[in-house]
Enzyme design. Structure first.
Site, PDB file in Angstrom:
ATOM      1  N   CYS A 138       0.625  -1.054  -0.014  1.00 20.47           N
ATOM      2  CA  CYS A 138       0.220  -0.023  -0.147  1.00 20.47           C
ATOM      3  C   CYS A 138       0.738   1.336   0.197  1.00 20.47           C
ATOM      4  O   CYS A 138       0.454   2.542   0.140  1.00 20.47           O
ATOM      5  CB  CYS A 138      -0.806   0.022   1.171  1.00 20.47           C
ATOM      6  SG  CYS A 138      -1.954  -1.476   1.220  1.00 20.47           S
ATOM      7  N   GLU A 195      -1.293   5.102  13.584  1.00 22.20           N
ATOM      8  CA  GLU A 195      -0.764   6.345  12.941  1.00 22.20           C
ATOM      9  C   GLU A 195      -0.889   7.620  13.738  1.00 22.20           C
ATOM     10  O   GLU A 195      -0.117   8.803  13.668  1.00 22.20           O
ATOM     11  CB  GLU A 195      -1.416   6.722  11.327  1.00 22.20           C
ATOM     12  CG  GLU A 195      -0.974   7.604  10.514  1.00 22.20           C
ATOM     13  CD  GLU A 195      -1.680   7.490   9.287  1.00 22.20           C
ATOM     14  OE1 GLU A 195      -1.230   8.257   8.237  1.00 22.20           O
ATOM     15  OE2 GLU A 195      -2.566   6.843   9.097  1.00 22.20           O
ATOM     16  N   HIS A 236      -2.541   8.049   5.944  1.00 20.20           N
ATOM     17  CA  HIS A 236      -2.937   6.666   5.338  1.00 20.20           C
ATOM     18  C   HIS A 236      -4.349   6.314   5.514  1.00 20.20           C
ATOM     19  O   HIS A 236      -4.970   5.813   4.898  1.00 20.20           O
ATOM     20  CB  HIS A 236      -1.711   5.756   5.824  1.00 20.20           C
ATOM     21  CG  HIS A 236      -1.851   4.194   5.057  1.00 20.20           C
ATOM     22  ND1 HIS A 236      -1.559   4.308   4.002  1.00 20.20           N
ATOM     23  CD2 HIS A 236      -1.919   3.194   5.538  1.00 20.20           C
ATOM     24  CE1 HIS A 236      -1.849   2.920   3.462  1.00 20.20           C
ATOM     25  NE2 HIS A 236      -2.004   2.071   4.487  1.00 20.20           N
ATOM     26  N   HIS A 245      -9.565   2.230  -0.148  1.00 18.89           N
ATOM     27  CA  HIS A 245      -8.409   1.712   0.017  1.00 18.89           C
ATOM     28  C   HIS A 245      -7.886   1.340  -1.611  1.00 18.89           C
ATOM     29  O   HIS A 245      -8.191   0.093  -1.721  1.00 18.89           O
ATOM     30  CB  HIS A 245      -7.798   0.879   0.890  1.00 18.89           C
ATOM     31  CG  HIS A 245      -6.515   0.754   1.185  1.00 18.89           C
ATOM     32  ND1 HIS A 245      -5.379   1.378   0.320  1.00 18.89           N
ATOM     33  CD2 HIS A 245      -5.574   0.381   2.130  1.00 18.89           C
ATOM     34  CE1 HIS A 245      -4.216   1.174   0.901  1.00 18.89           C
ATOM     35  NE2 HIS A 245      -4.544   0.449   2.062  1.00 18.89           N
ATOM     36  N   LYS A 279      -9.223   8.116   1.788  1.00 16.92           N
ATOM     37  CA  LYS A 279     -10.067   6.819   1.882  1.00 16.92           C
ATOM     38  C   LYS A 279     -11.310   6.764   2.357  1.00 16.92           C
ATOM     39  O   LYS A 279     -12.158   5.734   2.100  1.00 16.92           O
ATOM     40  CB  LYS A 279      -8.925   5.615   2.497  1.00 16.92           C
ATOM     41  CG  LYS A 279      -7.816   5.377   1.940  1.00 16.92           C
ATOM     42  CD  LYS A 279      -6.808   4.412   2.841  1.00 16.92           C
ATOM     43  CE  LYS A 279      -5.491   4.048   2.272  1.00 16.92           C
ATOM     44  NZ  LYS A 279      -4.623   5.408   2.299  1.00 16.92           N
ATOM     45  N   PHE A 333       1.907  -3.291   4.206  1.00 18.44           N
ATOM     46  CA  PHE A 333       2.154  -4.641   4.606  1.00 18.44           C
ATOM     47  C   PHE A 333       3.592  -4.792   4.539  1.00 18.44           C
ATOM     48  O   PHE A 333       4.306  -4.709   3.529  1.00 18.44           O
ATOM     49  CB  PHE A 333       1.312  -5.692   4.144  1.00 18.44           C
ATOM     50  CG  PHE A 333      -0.101  -5.716   4.459  1.00 18.44           C
ATOM     51  CD1 PHE A 333      -0.459  -4.923   5.493  1.00 18.44           C
ATOM     52  CD2 PHE A 333      -0.860  -6.579   3.827  1.00 18.44           C
ATOM     53  CE1 PHE A 333      -2.166  -5.235   5.705  1.00 18.44           C
ATOM     54  CE2 PHE A 333      -2.300  -6.638   4.241  1.00 18.44           C
ATOM     55  CZ  PHE A 333      -2.718  -5.816   5.415  1.00 18.44           C
TER      56      PHE A 333
END
Length: 418
Positions: free
Chosen positions: A170, A320, A309, A346, A341, A404
């Site tokens: 991502c 975050e 994010h 996403h 998002k 990830f």
């Protein structure tokens, strides 16, 4: 050493943008949707979702590849490549770059995809099982592999410079733009077409993320993607592409290009912690933000806006938030934070690129969009997440991507001035 320092002083600006998103098939359509606070969520139409825990996604709507490229060329591309080429076509047209007047060896590509084509894999795997190995499409591999987003953009537009595909889940789109920036700063190219593209709303794609319990458990379009909200339960799969034209400043000025913004900072780090969960204290993401600000020579107090994010998972949003507090200290409470998002889901490898475009438009118009659907504050997520739109001129936009594997990347964008 001296020569390298001279090269690294080259300034990098944004001169073109293109987008294929769940809110529209151009930057204008996408940005109008963002300003109106619309969302792109709805029931999945690409396959039968019976038996799936998550049945909602943010699909690209009304896309017909032949409206953006030659029909024969499109047939040799999967959706993620078609989206990349369509967004690149808009970005290049927007930039006014005339390739007949450019040295094509000085114009490169960095358009990434985190996954490539799950559609090709699923389709050809079924053929293999049902009809045997001799019936598998000879083009399966070039259709499937994720570097073909960059490859097809390069081929379609005759771009012969560096062509790369940074694959960091991502974080892909953000890393591709950052590495394109570095390429120009270092002097390896004058222009880079950069961004990310993804189309993974497929049976195995959705099933895989469901099995991870990463997807939202809500199938209500109004409450499915709600980053930083106490009731958040996961992210919603989106798809699309974001592509920008980055250019060395003097090259852009020499041809009279419109300059949207300047990219002044790029920072990365690794959590070295877990394959899916961010580091609990937020130290990795904080270091990426700190590195981006250090790269730009900017203090935390000068940054008043972050495009987070902000996936909407319980852990990502909490960690975050901790990262922002680590990077900004007491100033964190003065920073406006939003999550794109919340409107488009996403986009995985394309997320950072589309969010970069969002930041450029926000700087241009002095408008910070609301985090759509954010209603119920979480005691542990206690910063300003833009419950309502903010009409405010901000000098910088910091955009974060976390992937990830522990990948963290941040880009710092500045309103352009001489």
């Amino acid at each position: 050493m001296e020569e390298k320092e001279i090269k690294m002083s080259r300034r990098v600006v944004v001169t073109g943008m293109g987008a294929i998103t769940p809110l529209g098939l151009s930057v204008e359509e996408f940005w109008n949707g963002v300003k109106e606070g619309r969302t792109g969520f709805g029931p999945i139409t690409k396959f039968d979702t019976e038996g799936y825990k998550s049945t909602i996604a943010a699909e690209v709507k009304g896309f017909d590849a032949k409206n953006f490229m030659d029909f024969k060329a499109a047939k040799r591309m999967e959706a993620f490549c078609q989206y990349a080429v369509a967004a690149a076509k808009e970005a290049l047209a927007d930039s006014g770059l005339d390739m007949e007047k450019e040295d094509p060896w000085r114009v490169g590509v960095a358009v990434g995809s985190g996954i490539g084509s799950l559609q090709a894999m699923e389709r050809e795997h079924s053929k293999l099982l049902e009809k045997g190995p001799n019936r598998v499409n000879p083009l399966m591999v070039p259709l499937m592999i994720c570097n073909m987003a960059s490859g097809n953009v390069s081929i379609q537009f005759g771009l012969k410079g560096k062509s790369i595909n940074v694959v960091t889940a991502c974080t892909t789109g953000t890393n591709c733009i950052g590495e394109a920036m570095r390429t120009i700063q270092y002097g390896d190219a004058d222009v880079m077409v950069a961004g990310g593209s993804e189309s993974s709303i497929t049976p195995v794609g959705v099933a895989g993320f469901c099995a991870l319990t990463a997807l939202s458990s809500s199938n209500d379009p109004e409450r499915c993607s709600i980053p930083f909200d106490k009731e958040r339960s996961g992210f919603v799969m989106g798809e699309g592409a974001g592509v920008v034209v980055l250019e060395e400043l003097e090259h852009a000025k020499a041809r009279g290009a419109k300059i949207y913004a300047e990219v002044v900072g790029y920072g990365c780090s690794s959590d070295a912690y877990h394959i899916t969960s961010p580091a609990e204290d937020g130290a990795g993401a904080a270091k990426a933000m700190e590195n981006a600000m250090k790269d730009a020579g900017v203090s935390p107090e000068e940054v008043t806006y972050i495009n987070a994010h902000g996936t909407g998972t319980k852990l990502n949003d909490l960690f975050e938030t901790r990262a922002i507090k680590l990077a900004f200290g007491e100033h964190a409470k003065n920073v406006h934070i939003n999550s794109t998002k919340s409107m488009i889901g996403h986009l995985l490898g394309a997320a950072g690129a589309v969010e970069f475009i969002t930041c450029v438009k926000e700087l241009e118009e002095g408008f910070l969009h609301a985090t759509a659907g954010y209603r119920i504050p979480d005691e542990e997520c206690d910063l300003d997440y833009c419950k309502e739109p903010v009409q405010e001129e901000v000098p910088y936009a910091l955009t974060n991507s976390l992937g990830f594997g522990g990948h963290n990347a941040s880009l710092l964008i500045k309103k352009y001035s001489e």
